[in-house]
Scaffold this active site. Structure first.
Site, short mmCIF file in Angstrom:
data_model
loop_
_atom_site.label_atom_id
_atom_site.label_comp_id
_atom_site.label_asym_id
_atom_site.label_seq_id
_atom_site.Cartn_x
_atom_site.Cartn_y
_atom_site.Cartn_z
CB VAL A 154 20.90 0.91 -8.83
CG1 VAL A 154 20.81 2.22 -8.05
CG2 VAL A 154 19.81 -0.06 -8.38
NE ARG A 200 17.08 -13.07 -17.10
CZ ARG A 200 17.19 -12.69 -18.38
NH1 ARG A 200 18.33 -12.84 -19.02
NH2 ARG A 200 16.18 -12.16 -19.00
N GLY A 201 17.77 -11.06 -11.28
CA GLY A 201 18.52 -10.05 -10.54
C GLY A 201 19.14 -10.47 -9.22
CG ASP A 207 11.00 0.17 -8.59
OD1 ASP A 207 11.53 1.15 -8.05
OD2 ASP A 207 10.54 0.20 -9.75
CG ASP A 249 18.91 -6.15 -16.16
OD1 ASP A 249 18.21 -6.28 -15.13
OD2 ASP A 249 18.41 -5.98 -17.29
CE LYS A 260 14.93 1.50 -7.67
NZ LYS A 260 14.93 2.00 -9.07
NE ARG A 277 20.85 -9.87 -15.86
CZ ARG A 277 19.64 -9.60 -15.36
NH1 ARG A 277 19.49 -9.37 -14.07
NH2 ARG A 277 18.59 -9.56 -16.14
P1 IMP Z 1 8.62 -3.95 -8.74
O1 IMP Z 1 7.56 -4.94 -9.11
O2 IMP Z 1 8.34 -2.60 -9.32
O3 IMP Z 1 8.91 -3.86 -7.28
O4 IMP Z 1 9.86 -4.43 -9.54
C1 IMP Z 1 11.00 -4.87 -8.97
C2 IMP Z 1 11.90 -5.35 -10.07
O5 IMP Z 1 12.13 -4.33 -11.04
C3 IMP Z 1 13.25 -5.67 -9.49
O6 IMP Z 1 13.31 -7.00 -9.09
C4 IMP Z 1 14.16 -5.38 -10.65
O7 IMP Z 1 14.25 -6.52 -11.48
C5 IMP Z 1 13.47 -4.28 -11.41
N1 IMP Z 1 14.04 -2.97 -11.02
C6 IMP Z 1 13.50 -2.07 -10.19
N2 IMP Z 1 14.31 -1.02 -10.02
C7 IMP Z 1 15.41 -1.27 -10.75
C8 IMP Z 1 16.65 -0.54 -10.97
O8 IMP Z 1 16.92 0.54 -10.43
N3 IMP Z 1 17.54 -1.16 -11.79
C9 IMP Z 1 17.30 -2.35 -12.41
N4 IMP Z 1 16.18 -3.06 -12.21
C10 IMP Z 1 15.24 -2.51 -11.40
MG MG Z 2 13.93 -8.62 -10.35
#
Ligand code: IMP
Ligand code: MG
Length: 179
Positions: free
Chosen positions: A155, A45-46, A105, A161, A133, A167
């Site tokens: 963040v 949803r982000g 992330d 969220d 990140k 959000r």
């Molecule tokens: P990844 O698979 O670890 O790259 O996950 C990315 C997802 O994790 C993002 O789309 C966010 O939904 C969530 N996420 C990663 N970092 C943050 C943060 O700092 N705040 C909130 N959600 C995060």
């Molecule tokens: Mg996400």
């Protein structure tokens, strides 16, 4: 964990986000110049606030679709499982596609989604992430278009969220626990 008291310190103002979204849209327009139709896919949803603002800055013929993935951390191994909770409504074969993500992330979510969508043979497939990140990366993946690189902070805001809250903030802030 969600009961811990915290405050939110502003990291990126609404004004800075708006300016960056405008310049990202320019980069994207240049990249997809001449397309008959760009399918912009938001990762739920982000990305919902970001995709709404970005799409309105794009001076291209655009269609919007959404996909929802959910990832489960596994602390004993560095691998993670990603599950598709909601798939696209439309076909993307032979189309120009742009995936819009809130944060990259570890990179697991994005790499899974890219893999899945690539198998459907789009003509062109790129990613636009609002935030990156890089310090947290575990999978070697990078968005073609990135809004801001940020340090390893948790963040919220502008669609993002913490335990489903915050959000609706117009800016991006970092969560600071006060206990
Ligand atoms: P990844 O698979 O670890 O790259 O996950 C990315 C997802 O994790 C993002 O789309 C966010 O939904 C969530 N996420 C990663 N970092 C943050 C943060 O700092 N705040 C909130 N959600 C995060
Ligand atoms: Mg996400």
């Amino acid at each position: 964990m969600t009961d811990r008291p915290y405050v939110i310190d502003q990291m990126i103002s609404a004004k800075s986000i708006a300016a960056r979204v405008e310049s990202l849209a320019d980069e994207i327009e240049a990249h997809y110049a001449g397309t008959d139709k760009l399918i912009v896919i938001g990762l739920l949803r982000g990305s919902f606030v970001f995709i709404a603002d970005l799409a309105r800055e794009l001076d291209l013929p655009v269609e919007i679709d959404f996909i929802e993935a959910s990832s489960y951390g596994n602390s004993t191994t560095s691998s993670r499982e990603v599950r598709i909770l909601k798939d696209l409504r439309g076909e993307i074969e032979g189309r120009d596609v742009l995936v819009v993500e809130d944060i990259v992330d570890t990179g697991f979510t994005l790499s899974h989604v890219i893999h899945l969508l690539s198998a459907r043979k789009p003509r062109k497939l790129e990613v636009c992430a609002l935030l990156d990140k890089p310090a947290r990366r575990e999978v070697d993946i990078k968005a073609r278009f990135t809004g801001f690189e940020i340090p390893d902070e948790f963040v919220v805001g502008y669609g993002i969220d913490y335990a489903q809250a915050n959000r609706n903030l117009s800016y991006i802030g970092k969560v600071r626990f006060t206990d």
